[in-house]
Design a protein around this motif. Sequence first.
Motif, mmCIF file in Angstrom:
data_model
loop_
_atom_site.group_PDB
_atom_site.id
_atom_site.type_symbol
_atom_site.label_atom_id
_atom_site.label_comp_id
_atom_site.label_asym_id
_atom_site.label_seq_id
_atom_site.Cartn_x
_atom_site.Cartn_y
_atom_site.Cartn_z
ATOM 1 N N GLY A 148 26.113 1.567 -18.434
ATOM 2 C CA GLY A 148 25.202 1.155 -17.375
ATOM 3 C C GLY A 148 24.821 -0.304 -17.493
ATOM 4 N N ASP A 149 23.935 -0.707 -16.620
ATOM 5 C CA ASP A 149 23.447 -2.073 -16.592
ATOM 6 C C ASP A 149 22.100 -2.166 -17.293
ATOM 7 O OD1 ASP A 149 25.599 -2.991 -15.106
ATOM 8 O OD2 ASP A 149 24.598 -2.607 -13.193
ATOM 9 N N ILE A 150 21.713 -3.391 -17.597
ATOM 10 C CA ILE A 150 20.369 -3.650 -18.097
ATOM 11 C C ILE A 150 19.427 -3.696 -16.903
ATOM 12 C CG2 ILE A 150 18.876 -5.332 -19.219
ATOM 13 C CD1 ILE A 150 21.281 -6.149 -20.914
ATOM 14 N N GLY A 151 18.302 -3.009 -16.997
ATOM 15 C CA GLY A 151 17.326 -2.989 -15.918
ATOM 16 C C GLY A 151 15.938 -3.336 -16.428
ATOM 17 N N ALA A 152 15.035 -3.580 -15.505
ATOM 18 C CA ALA A 152 13.651 -3.919 -15.844
ATOM 19 C C ALA A 152 12.869 -2.662 -16.226
ATOM 20 C CB ALA A 152 12.975 -4.611 -14.668
ATOM 21 N N ALA A 153 11.859 -2.840 -17.086
ATOM 22 C CA ALA A 153 11.012 -1.718 -17.513
ATOM 23 C C ALA A 153 9.596 -2.230 -17.775
ATOM 24 C CB ALA A 153 11.569 -1.084 -18.783
ATOM 25 N N PHE A 154 8.634 -1.307 -17.661
ATOM 26 C CA PHE A 154 7.257 -1.625 -18.033
ATOM 27 C C PHE A 154 6.599 -0.409 -18.654
ATOM 28 C CE2 PHE A 154 6.513 0.169 -13.855
ATOM 29 C CZ PHE A 154 5.325 0.865 -14.002
ATOM 30 N N ASP A 155 5.565 -0.655 -19.433
ATOM 31 C CA ASP A 155 4.777 0.391 -20.084
ATOM 32 C C ASP A 155 3.310 -0.008 -19.991
ATOM 33 O OD1 ASP A 155 3.248 1.623 -22.384
ATOM 34 O OD2 ASP A 155 5.179 2.578 -22.725
ATOM 35 N N ILE A 156 2.480 0.912 -19.561
ATOM 36 C CA ILE A 156 1.037 0.689 -19.525
ATOM 37 C C ILE A 156 0.392 1.837 -20.284
ATOM 38 C CG2 ILE A 156 0.786 1.813 -17.267
ATOM 39 C CD1 ILE A 156 -1.489 -0.235 -16.723
ATOM 40 N N GLY A 157 -0.590 1.528 -21.140
ATOM 41 C CA GLY A 157 -1.168 2.590 -21.944
ATOM 42 C C GLY A 157 -2.547 2.254 -22.486
ATOM 43 N N ALA A 158 -3.171 3.285 -23.045
ATOM 44 C CA ALA A 158 -4.499 3.146 -23.641
ATOM 45 C C ALA A 158 -4.569 4.010 -24.896
ATOM 46 C CB ALA A 158 -5.584 3.560 -22.660
ATOM 47 N N THR A 159 -5.328 3.523 -25.876
ATOM 48 C CA THR A 159 -5.512 4.235 -27.138
ATOM 49 C C THR A 159 -6.997 4.300 -27.463
ATOM 50 O OG1 THR A 159 -3.398 3.414 -27.979
ATOM 51 C CG2 THR A 159 -4.951 4.265 -29.604
ATOM 52 N N LEU A 160 -7.442 5.460 -27.904
ATOM 53 C CA LEU A 160 -8.799 5.641 -28.411
ATOM 54 C C LEU A 160 -8.679 5.715 -29.926
ATOM 55 C CD1 LEU A 160 -11.792 6.151 -27.689
ATOM 56 C CD2 LEU A 160 -11.256 8.587 -27.742
ATOM 57 N N ARG A 161 -9.363 4.798 -30.641
ATOM 58 C CA ARG A 161 -9.313 4.728 -32.107
ATOM 59 C C ARG A 161 -10.649 5.113 -32.703
ATOM 60 N NH1 ARG A 161 -8.834 -0.549 -34.288
ATOM 61 N NH2 ARG A 161 -8.885 -1.431 -32.212
ATOM 62 N N TYR A 162 -10.637 6.090 -33.607
ATOM 63 C CA TYR A 162 -11.834 6.445 -34.370
ATOM 64 C C TYR A 162 -11.616 5.975 -35.800
ATOM 65 C CZ TYR A 162 -15.327 9.093 -36.898
ATOM 66 O OH TYR A 162 -16.360 9.446 -37.732
ATOM 67 N N ASN A 163 -12.335 4.943 -36.233
ATOM 68 C CA ASN A 163 -12.181 4.346 -37.558
ATOM 69 C C ASN A 163 -13.028 5.130 -38.564
ATOM 70 O OD1 ASN A 163 -10.636 2.144 -36.397
ATOM 71 N ND2 ASN A 163 -12.576 1.467 -35.546
ATOM 72 N N PHE A 164 -12.399 6.091 -39.231
ATOM 73 C CA PHE A 164 -13.147 6.968 -40.143
ATOM 74 C C PHE A 164 -13.270 6.416 -41.556
ATOM 75 C CE2 PHE A 164 -8.780 8.535 -40.404
ATOM 76 C CZ PHE A 164 -8.590 8.705 -41.758
ATOM 77 N N ALA A 165 -12.563 5.337 -41.879
ATOM 78 C CA ALA A 165 -12.665 4.672 -43.184
ATOM 79 C C ALA A 165 -12.408 3.180 -42.964
ATOM 80 C CB ALA A 165 -11.662 5.270 -44.170
ATOM 81 N N ALA A 166 -12.542 2.396 -44.023
ATOM 82 C CA ALA A 166 -12.399 0.942 -43.897
ATOM 83 C C ALA A 166 -11.046 0.541 -43.309
ATOM 84 C CB ALA A 166 -12.591 0.287 -45.260
ATOM 85 N N ARG A 167 -9.978 1.216 -43.674
ATOM 86 C CA ARG A 167 -8.638 0.851 -43.211
ATOM 87 C C ARG A 167 -7.917 1.980 -42.470
ATOM 88 N NH1 ARG A 167 -7.438 -4.277 -43.868
ATOM 89 N NH2 ARG A 167 -8.177 -5.279 -45.740
ATOM 90 N N TRP A 168 -8.545 3.112 -42.256
ATOM 91 C CA TRP A 168 -7.885 4.272 -41.643
ATOM 92 C C TRP A 168 -8.545 4.638 -40.321
ATOM 93 C CZ3 TRP A 168 -3.430 6.057 -43.585
ATOM 94 C CH2 TRP A 168 -3.111 5.697 -44.898
ATOM 95 N N ALA A 169 -7.714 5.107 -39.368
ATOM 96 C CA ALA A 169 -8.226 5.482 -38.052
ATOM 97 C C ALA A 169 -7.453 6.678 -37.504
ATOM 98 C CB ALA A 169 -8.096 4.319 -37.080
ATOM 99 N N LEU A 170 -8.150 7.528 -36.750
ATOM 100 C CA LEU A 170 -7.504 8.574 -35.964
ATOM 101 C C LEU A 170 -7.205 7.984 -34.591
ATOM 102 C CD1 LEU A 170 -9.744 11.667 -36.768
ATOM 103 C CD2 LEU A 170 -7.459 11.179 -37.654
ATOM 104 N N LEU A 171 -6.012 8.279 -34.049
ATOM 105 C CA LEU A 171 -5.572 7.683 -32.800
ATOM 106 C C LEU A 171 -5.235 8.754 -31.770
ATOM 107 C CD1 LEU A 171 -3.008 5.242 -34.444
ATOM 108 C CD2 LEU A 171 -5.323 4.689 -33.755
ATOM 109 N N VAL A 172 -5.675 8.554 -30.540
ATOM 110 C CA VAL A 172 -5.264 9.367 -29.394
ATOM 111 C C VAL A 172 -4.777 8.376 -28.346
ATOM 112 C CG1 VAL A 172 -5.989 10.988 -27.613
ATOM 113 C CG2 VAL A 172 -6.951 11.160 -29.908
#
Length: 118
Positions: free
Chosen positions: A63-87
Motif C-alpha cells: 500500500g501507500d503511505i497515508g496521513a494519520a492522527f491520534d487524539i487522547g486523554a489520560t487520567l493519572r493517579y500518583n500514588f507514590a513519588a514516582r509511581w502512578a495508576l493510568l486510565v
Amino acid sequence: MASWYGAAHGVDIEGIDGTWAYGGLMGGPMLSWPISDKVDVDAKLMVGYVVAMLDIDGEDDTGDIGAAFDIGATLRYNFAARWALLVNLDYFNGNSKVFDRKRSISTINPTFGIGFRL
C-alpha cells in the motif's frame, strides 16, 4: 510526545486466510493539568503517517503511505513519588491505499496500567 505503532490481524476472505497489518510513526504535543495533589489529566494530539498491508494467500500489497492522527486523554493517579495508576482513552484514524482502494483505519483504544515517572 511520539508514538511508533503497529498492529496485525488475521482475516478470512471467502475461505482464504490472510493478514491485515498497519503501522507508522506520529508525534505531537501533550499538555498536563493538575486536578489535585495526586491526580493529573493529560491531553495529547499527534499527527504522522500510516502504512497498511494486506497479505492474502502469499500475495501482498504494502500500500501507500497515508496521513494519520491520534487524539487522547489520560487520567493519572500518583500514588507514590514516582509511581502512578493510568486510565487512558485514545482515538486513532489513518488512511492508506491497499490493492488500489483507499482504506480508512479507525480505532478507539481504552487502556489502563501502572506508570513510572522519571
